[in-house]
Design a protein around this motif. Sequence first.
Motif, PDB file in Angstrom:
ATOM      1  N   ARG A 194     -30.084   0.576 -12.638  1.00 61.25           N
ATOM      2  CA  ARG A 194     -28.944   1.133 -13.378  1.00 61.25           C
ATOM      3  C   ARG A 194     -27.719   0.252 -13.156  1.00 61.25           C
ATOM      4  O   ARG A 194     -27.331  -0.041 -12.038  1.00 61.25           O
ATOM      5  CB  ARG A 194     -28.689   2.576 -12.998  1.00 61.25           C
ATOM      6  CG  ARG A 194     -28.798   2.950 -11.544  1.00 61.25           C
ATOM      7  CD  ARG A 194     -28.740   4.462 -11.439  1.00 61.25           C
ATOM      8  NE  ARG A 194     -28.866   4.942 -10.087  1.00 61.25           N
ATOM      9  CZ  ARG A 194     -28.861   6.229  -9.759  1.00 61.25           C
ATOM     10  NH1 ARG A 194     -28.694   7.150 -10.693  1.00 61.25           N
ATOM     11  NH2 ARG A 194     -28.988   6.610  -8.506  1.00 61.25           N
ATOM     12  N   TRP A 195     -27.170  -0.177 -14.284  1.00 60.01           N
ATOM     13  CA  TRP A 195     -26.038  -1.088 -14.292  1.00 60.01           C
ATOM     14  C   TRP A 195     -24.808  -0.392 -14.862  1.00 60.01           C
ATOM     15  O   TRP A 195     -24.905   0.444 -15.768  1.00 60.01           O
ATOM     16  CB  TRP A 195     -26.317  -2.297 -15.175  1.00 60.01           C
ATOM     17  CG  TRP A 195     -27.426  -3.190 -14.727  1.00 60.01           C
ATOM     18  CD1 TRP A 195     -28.225  -3.053 -13.623  1.00 60.01           C
ATOM     19  CD2 TRP A 195     -27.868  -4.379 -15.388  1.00 60.01           C
ATOM     20  NE1 TRP A 195     -29.123  -4.074 -13.546  1.00 60.01           N
ATOM     21  CE2 TRP A 195     -28.938  -4.905 -14.622  1.00 60.01           C
ATOM     22  CE3 TRP A 195     -27.476  -5.035 -16.532  1.00 60.01           C
ATOM     23  CZ2 TRP A 195     -29.601  -6.070 -14.996  1.00 60.01           C
ATOM     24  CZ3 TRP A 195     -28.146  -6.188 -16.907  1.00 60.01           C
ATOM     25  CH2 TRP A 195     -29.198  -6.708 -16.136  1.00 60.01           C
ATOM     26  N   VAL A 196     -23.654  -0.792 -14.358  1.00 59.00           N
ATOM     27  CA  VAL A 196     -22.375  -0.424 -14.952  1.00 59.00           C
ATOM     28  C   VAL A 196     -21.742  -1.724 -15.434  1.00 59.00           C
ATOM     29  O   VAL A 196     -21.351  -2.574 -14.628  1.00 59.00           O
ATOM     30  CB  VAL A 196     -21.445   0.284 -13.951  1.00 59.00           C
ATOM     31  CG1 VAL A 196     -20.121   0.647 -14.623  1.00 59.00           C
ATOM     32  CG2 VAL A 196     -22.114   1.530 -13.388  1.00 59.00           C
ATOM     33  N   VAL A 197     -21.698  -1.928 -16.749  1.00 54.90           N
ATOM     34  CA  VAL A 197     -21.166  -3.159 -17.327  1.00 54.90           C
ATOM     35  C   VAL A 197     -19.665  -3.005 -17.545  1.00 54.90           C
ATOM     36  O   VAL A 197     -19.214  -2.030 -18.161  1.00 54.90           O
ATOM     37  CB  VAL A 197     -21.873  -3.489 -18.660  1.00 54.90           C
ATOM     38  CG1 VAL A 197     -21.191  -4.651 -19.369  1.00 54.90           C
ATOM     39  CG2 VAL A 197     -23.342  -3.824 -18.401  1.00 54.90           C
ATOM     40  N   VAL A 198     -18.894  -3.966 -17.033  1.00 55.58           N
ATOM     41  CA  VAL A 198     -17.432  -3.895 -17.093  1.00 55.58           C
ATOM     42  C   VAL A 198     -16.879  -5.226 -17.594  1.00 55.58           C
ATOM     43  O   VAL A 198     -17.601  -6.214 -17.739  1.00 55.58           O
ATOM     44  CB  VAL A 198     -16.840  -3.581 -15.697  1.00 55.58           C
ATOM     45  CG1 VAL A 198     -17.398  -2.271 -15.153  1.00 55.58           C
ATOM     46  CG2 VAL A 198     -17.099  -4.725 -14.711  1.00 55.58           C
ATOM     47  N   ILE A 199     -15.566  -5.232 -17.830  1.00 53.72           N
ATOM     48  CA  ILE A 199     -14.834  -6.467 -18.105  1.00 53.72           C
ATOM     49  C   ILE A 199     -13.755  -6.596 -17.038  1.00 53.72           C
ATOM     50  O   ILE A 199     -13.275  -5.600 -16.485  1.00 53.72           O
ATOM     51  CB  ILE A 199     -14.203  -6.465 -19.514  1.00 53.72           C
ATOM     52  CG1 ILE A 199     -13.253  -5.274 -19.682  1.00 53.72           C
ATOM     53  CG2 ILE A 199     -15.273  -6.472 -20.583  1.00 53.72           C
ATOM     54  CD1 ILE A 199     -12.445  -5.320 -20.961  1.00 53.72           C
ATOM     55  N   GLY A 200     -13.389  -7.826 -16.738  1.00 52.96           N
ATOM     56  CA  GLY A 200     -12.328  -8.049 -15.762  1.00 52.96           C
ATOM     57  C   GLY A 200     -12.699  -7.569 -14.361  1.00 52.96           C
ATOM     58  O   GLY A 200     -13.858  -7.305 -14.043  1.00 52.96           O
ATOM     59  N   ASP A 201     -11.677  -7.440 -13.538  1.00 50.24           N
ATOM     60  CA  ASP A 201     -11.866  -6.991 -12.158  1.00 50.24           C
ATOM     61  C   ASP A 201     -11.804  -5.466 -12.126  1.00 50.24           C
ATOM     62  O   ASP A 201     -10.794  -4.873 -11.748  1.00 50.24           O
ATOM     63  CB  ASP A 201     -10.778  -7.603 -11.272  1.00 50.24           C
ATOM     64  CG  ASP A 201     -10.959  -7.254  -9.797  1.00 50.24           C
ATOM     65  OD1 ASP A 201     -12.032  -6.719  -9.444  1.00 50.24           O
ATOM     66  OD2 ASP A 201     -10.027  -7.491  -9.010  1.00 50.24           O
ATOM     67  N   THR A 202     -12.875  -4.853 -12.541  1.00 53.37           N
ATOM     68  CA  THR A 202     -12.993  -3.390 -12.568  1.00 53.37           C
ATOM     69  C   THR A 202     -14.058  -2.978 -11.564  1.00 53.37           C
ATOM     70  O   THR A 202     -15.183  -3.469 -11.620  1.00 53.37           O
ATOM     71  CB  THR A 202     -13.369  -2.893 -13.969  1.00 53.37           C
ATOM     72  OG1 THR A 202     -12.378  -3.343 -14.903  1.00 53.37           O
ATOM     73  CG2 THR A 202     -13.448  -1.380 -14.004  1.00 53.37           C
ATOM     74  N   ARG A 203     -13.713  -2.068 -10.659  1.00 52.37           N
ATOM     75  CA  ARG A 203     -14.609  -1.728  -9.566  1.00 52.37           C
ATOM     76  C   ARG A 203     -14.925  -0.233  -9.545  1.00 52.37           C
ATOM     77  O   ARG A 203     -14.259   0.568 -10.195  1.00 52.37           O
ATOM     78  CB  ARG A 203     -13.979  -2.135  -8.229  1.00 52.37           C
ATOM     79  CG  ARG A 203     -13.486  -3.572  -8.208  1.00 52.37           C
ATOM     80  CD  ARG A 203     -12.766  -3.915  -6.927  1.00 52.37           C
ATOM     81  NE  ARG A 203     -12.132  -5.227  -7.013  1.00 52.37           N
ATOM     82  CZ  ARG A 203     -11.456  -5.801  -6.032  1.00 52.37           C
ATOM     83  NH1 ARG A 203     -11.334  -5.174  -4.862  1.00 52.37           N
ATOM     84  NH2 ARG A 203     -10.904  -6.993  -6.192  1.00 52.37           N
ATOM     85  N   LEU A 204     -15.937   0.116  -8.773  1.00 53.30           N
ATOM     86  CA  LEU A 204     -16.247   1.525  -8.548  1.00 53.30           C
ATOM     87  C   LEU A 204     -15.329   2.079  -7.471  1.00 53.30           C
ATOM     88  O   LEU A 204     -15.001   1.377  -6.504  1.00 53.30           O
ATOM     89  CB  LEU A 204     -17.705   1.677  -8.094  1.00 53.30           C
ATOM     90  CG  LEU A 204     -18.812   1.192  -9.031  1.00 53.30           C
ATOM     91  CD1 LEU A 204     -20.173   1.399  -8.367  1.00 53.30           C
ATOM     92  CD2 LEU A 204     -18.760   1.911 -10.362  1.00 53.30           C
ATOM     93  N   SER A 205     -14.932   3.335  -7.620  1.00 52.91           N
ATOM     94  CA  SER A 205     -14.203   3.991  -6.545  1.00 52.91           C
ATOM     95  C   SER A 205     -15.158   4.175  -5.366  1.00 52.91           C
ATOM     96  O   SER A 205     -16.385   4.155  -5.541  1.00 52.91           O
ATOM     97  CB  SER A 205     -13.679   5.349  -7.014  1.00 52.91           C
ATOM     98  OG  SER A 205     -14.756   6.253  -7.202  1.00 52.91           O
ATOM     99  N   PRO A 206     -14.645   4.368  -4.146  1.00 49.45           N
ATOM    100  CA  PRO A 206     -15.539   4.572  -2.996  1.00 49.45           C
ATOM    101  C   PRO A 206     -16.531   5.710  -3.206  1.00 49.45           C
ATOM    102  O   PRO A 206     -17.705   5.595  -2.832  1.00 49.45           O
ATOM    103  CB  PRO A 206     -14.562   4.875  -1.852  1.00 49.45           C
ATOM    104  CG  PRO A 206     -13.299   4.152  -2.244  1.00 49.45           C
ATOM    105  CD  PRO A 206     -13.230   4.285  -3.731  1.00 49.45           C
TER     106      PRO A 206
END
Length: 327
Positions: A116-128
């Motif tokens: 399972r992937w989370v595709v993002v753009i730029g410097d976008t991160r998951l919260s803790p």
Amino acid sequence: MINNTIENALAEIAEQSPQQTDGKWLEHLTPRCAPLIADWDVSAAWHWKSWPDREKEGYGEDMGIDAVAKRAADGKLIAIQCKSRKLDEQGRGNNITKAELDSFLSISARPVWAERWVVVIGDTRLSPNAETAAGPEKPLKVINIESDLRKQLEHDHSAETEPCQHCTEEGGTQTRDCMQREAIERSVTLLQEHAKVNENGKSRGRIILPCGTGKSRLALRIIEKLTEPGQVSAVLCPSISLVQQLRSEFLAHSQGDLNSLAVCSDAGVARDKELATDPTADLGHASASDIKGLVTTSSDEIAKWINDVTDGGGGETHRGHFWDLSV
């Protein structure tokens, strides 16, 4: 044609990234570009509503998954959630919260989904909270599509062969491509000759070159030439970061089908260790969960993979498959 598609995708990302959008554009762009990015190693991809097996698997139109990809190596499925963020001047987007991923986490936990992937753009991160919610068995892999598209363009441009004066003029300057060809041919010849004269049939060698001269490419070409049908080649790496780098390089430049398995002895980065106390500690920035594709330490899965790619299962004999091993 492929480069035009990638360049158009990058232009669309540049246009959309300064804006607050509903992210629908990224949900369509991701499956369109997925098969073009060698590092993603997917043979096909679909928008969720266009996935041909959606109804057969008992899913509705809106289930929390935005796109589906099929792994080229084994045909298993990847569930993809796309998260578009408005990026600031530094290219940073707001963190993705657990609440935004709850539906995706629930449905993608089913056995049909290998990754399972989370595709993002730029410097976008998951919260803790979002980062820990997935659990170690099937972690969320955050994939920056913009970065991977740019890397693919660089790989494509680096594959272009430049004319070599060394080959056409006496005393001409030798290009890097020409040097690599000579090194590959010489290395393969010597390794094969040494293997024939040694009683155990073994051979070994070492190539020492400066940074930027293409050692990864040389290693790939030598492995491709020496790996016979029905054989597996093992690439031993001292860190997870190097496994990640070589896997990407090999997939981008392979001249044939490549089936990779990453076996990482460390699940993550040893942030609490020092080389003074543990000279084998991996102090890089990558973890096993950052590597796309099949990653395992299970002896059963490793044995099955080797059995499959070497025709032990009675199927087609494969050639040029690699086993990336971090030790």
